[in-house]
Write a protein that holds these residues in place. Structure first.
Motif, PDB file in Angstrom:
ATOM      1  N   TYR A  78     -10.995  13.212   5.641  1.00 35.91           N
ATOM      2  CA  TYR A  78     -10.049  12.308   6.309  1.00 35.91           C
ATOM      3  C   TYR A  78      -9.308  11.424   5.308  1.00 35.91           C
ATOM      4  CZ  TYR A  78     -12.037  13.466  10.893  1.00 35.91           C
ATOM      5  OH  TYR A  78     -12.455  14.108  12.037  1.00 35.91           O
ATOM      6  N   THR A  79      -9.864  11.268   4.111  1.00 34.31           N
ATOM      7  CA  THR A  79      -9.197  10.507   3.058  1.00 34.31           C
ATOM      8  C   THR A  79      -7.781  11.012   2.843  1.00 34.31           C
ATOM      9  OG1 THR A  79     -11.288  10.173   1.904  1.00 34.31           O
ATOM     10  CG2 THR A  79      -9.284   9.958   0.579  1.00 34.31           C
ATOM     11  N   HIS A  80      -7.606  12.325   2.920  1.00 36.21           N
ATOM     12  CA  HIS A  80      -6.363  12.973   2.553  1.00 36.21           C
ATOM     13  C   HIS A  80      -5.449  13.250   3.744  1.00 36.21           C
ATOM     14  CE1 HIS A  80      -8.957  13.489  -0.858  1.00 36.21           C
ATOM     15  NE2 HIS A  80      -9.770  14.237  -0.130  1.00 36.21           N
ATOM     16  N   THR A  81      -5.892  12.860   4.941  1.00 42.41           N
ATOM     17  CA  THR A  81      -5.117  13.217   6.140  1.00 42.41           C
ATOM     18  C   THR A  81      -4.919  12.080   7.132  1.00 42.41           C
ATOM     19  OG1 THR A  81      -7.092  13.913   7.373  1.00 42.41           O
ATOM     20  CG2 THR A  81      -5.977  15.601   6.034  1.00 42.41           C
ATOM     21  N   SER A  82      -5.726  11.021   7.067  1.00 41.96           N
ATOM     22  CA  SER A  82      -5.777  10.083   8.184  1.00 41.96           C
ATOM     23  C   SER A  82      -4.991   8.790   7.955  1.00 41.96           C
ATOM     24  CB  SER A  82      -7.224   9.735   8.528  1.00 41.96           C
ATOM     25  OG  SER A  82      -7.228   8.871   9.663  1.00 41.96           O
ATOM     26  N   VAL A  83      -3.799   8.776   8.519  1.00 48.12           N
ATOM     27  CA  VAL A  83      -3.029   7.537   8.572  1.00 48.12           C
ATOM     28  C   VAL A  83      -3.723   6.560   9.522  1.00 48.12           C
ATOM     29  CG1 VAL A  83      -0.796   6.549   9.239  1.00 48.12           C
ATOM     30  CG2 VAL A  83      -0.884   8.714   7.993  1.00 48.12           C
ATOM     31  N   PHE A 115      -4.953   8.443   1.564  1.00 48.74           N
ATOM     32  CA  PHE A 115      -4.331   7.481   2.468  1.00 48.74           C
ATOM     33  C   PHE A 115      -5.136   6.186   2.525  1.00 48.74           C
ATOM     34  CE2 PHE A 115      -2.250  11.313   3.980  1.00 48.74           C
ATOM     35  CZ  PHE A 115      -0.972  10.860   4.218  1.00 48.74           C
ATOM     36  N   ILE A 116      -6.362   6.215   2.040  1.00 48.41           N
ATOM     37  CA  ILE A 116      -7.234   5.034   2.051  1.00 48.41           C
ATOM     38  C   ILE A 116      -6.923   4.114   0.868  1.00 48.41           C
ATOM     39  CG2 ILE A 116      -9.645   4.243   2.062  1.00 48.41           C
ATOM     40  CD1 ILE A 116      -8.797   6.035   4.506  1.00 48.41           C
ATOM     41  N   ALA A 117      -6.635   4.696  -0.285  1.00 47.20           N
ATOM     42  CA  ALA A 117      -6.459   3.919  -1.520  1.00 47.20           C
ATOM     43  C   ALA A 117      -5.469   2.756  -1.399  1.00 47.20           C
ATOM     44  CB  ALA A 117      -6.072   4.842  -2.677  1.00 47.20           C
ATOM     45  N   PRO A 118      -4.323   2.913  -0.747  1.00 46.25           N
ATOM     46  CA  PRO A 118      -3.377   1.790  -0.696  1.00 46.25           C
ATOM     47  C   PRO A 118      -3.894   0.555   0.041  1.00 46.25           C
ATOM     48  CG  PRO A 118      -2.262   3.850  -0.173  1.00 46.25           C
ATOM     49  CD  PRO A 118      -3.744   4.140  -0.198  1.00 46.25           C
ATOM     50  N   VAL A 119      -4.899   0.716   0.880  1.00 50.28           N
ATOM     51  CA  VAL A 119      -5.425  -0.428   1.635  1.00 50.28           C
ATOM     52  C   VAL A 119      -6.855  -0.781   1.228  1.00 50.28           C
ATOM     53  CG1 VAL A 119      -3.877  -0.140   3.611  1.00 50.28           C
ATOM     54  CG2 VAL A 119      -6.072   1.086   3.579  1.00 50.28           C
ATOM     55  N   ALA A 120      -7.357  -0.105   0.198  1.00 49.05           N
ATOM     56  CA  ALA A 120      -8.727  -0.355  -0.263  1.00 49.05           C
ATOM     57  C   ALA A 120      -8.736  -1.350  -1.414  1.00 49.05           C
ATOM     58  CB  ALA A 120      -9.378   0.960  -0.709  1.00 49.05           C
ATOM     59  N   LEU A 121      -9.845  -2.052  -1.528  1.00 50.99           N
ATOM     60  CA  LEU A 121     -10.081  -2.936  -2.660  1.00 50.99           C
ATOM     61  C   LEU A 121     -10.126  -2.126  -3.946  1.00 50.99           C
ATOM     62  CD1 LEU A 121     -10.944  -5.788  -3.654  1.00 50.99           C
ATOM     63  CD2 LEU A 121     -13.297  -5.131  -3.116  1.00 50.99           C
ATOM     64  N   GLY A 122     -10.746  -0.966  -3.896  1.00 53.42           N
ATOM     65  CA  GLY A 122     -10.854  -0.086  -5.046  1.00 53.42           C
ATOM     66  C   GLY A 122     -11.465   1.232  -4.639  1.00 53.42           C
ATOM     67  N   GLN A 123     -11.586   2.113  -5.613  1.00 56.20           N
ATOM     68  CA  GLN A 123     -12.088   3.460  -5.361  1.00 56.20           C
ATOM     69  C   GLN A 123     -13.165   3.797  -6.395  1.00 56.20           C
ATOM     70  OE1 GLN A 123      -9.791   7.068  -6.642  1.00 56.20           O
ATOM     71  NE2 GLN A 123      -9.426   7.238  -4.428  1.00 56.20           N
TER      72      GLN A 123
END
Length: 147
Positions: A78-83, A115-123
């Motif tokens: 879902y990381t790569h698909t879920s807006v 799609f998670i990275a732009p709203v995450a604190l970090g990865q």
């Protein structure tokens, strides 16, 4: 006492048997036990949830507001698909660390987009099961005013 939510997405229930050359032989139950032990030792609260269903993950993110201080999310594919997951994270205004067992940047090109990275604190990615402990430490550091 800080409280964290660890969310795991699709196919992570198969850890230990699914592509062990990529994801290792540690099971999700092993990871959960290690995280719960670490949380007890640190004196923090911890909830742990895995679902193969995007809506369940969305509901858990929404429900975390006012209950947890931060989220560690291994959204799997879902990381790569879920807006929708990205929007849910942005909506709850909780710090989120994106987590992956494998190094998604060294894998197939479609896995490089998150799609998670732009709203995450970090990865955190590429450290296998040890990434969960690293994520707990990083999120606590952030919550305590460090990072």
């Amino acid at each position: 006492m800080p409280s964290l939510l660890i969310l795991n997405g699709p196919n992570l229930n198969l850890l230990g048997t699914r592509q062990p050359e990529v994801y290792g032989r540690v099971t999700l139950a092993d990871i959960e036990n290690a995280c719960r032990t670490k949380a007890r030792n640190l004196g923090i609260g911890l909830d742990f949830l895995q679902s193969n269903h995007e809506g369940v993950l969305l509901d858990a993110i929404h429900a975390a507001r006012g209950v947890h201080d931060g989220i560690i999310l291994n959204a799997g594919a879902y990381t790569h698909t879920s807006v929708a997951l990205m929007d849910a994270i942005a909506s709850v205004a909780l710090p989120v660390i994106e987590l992956h067992l494998s190094n998604i940047h060294a894998r197939e090109p479609f896995r490089h987009k998150s799609f998670i990275a732009p709203v995450a604190l970090g990865q955190i990615c590429g450290f296998g099961a040890a990434g969960y402990g690293l994520a707990i430490d990083a999120l606590l550091e952030h919550l305590q005013g460090g990072a």
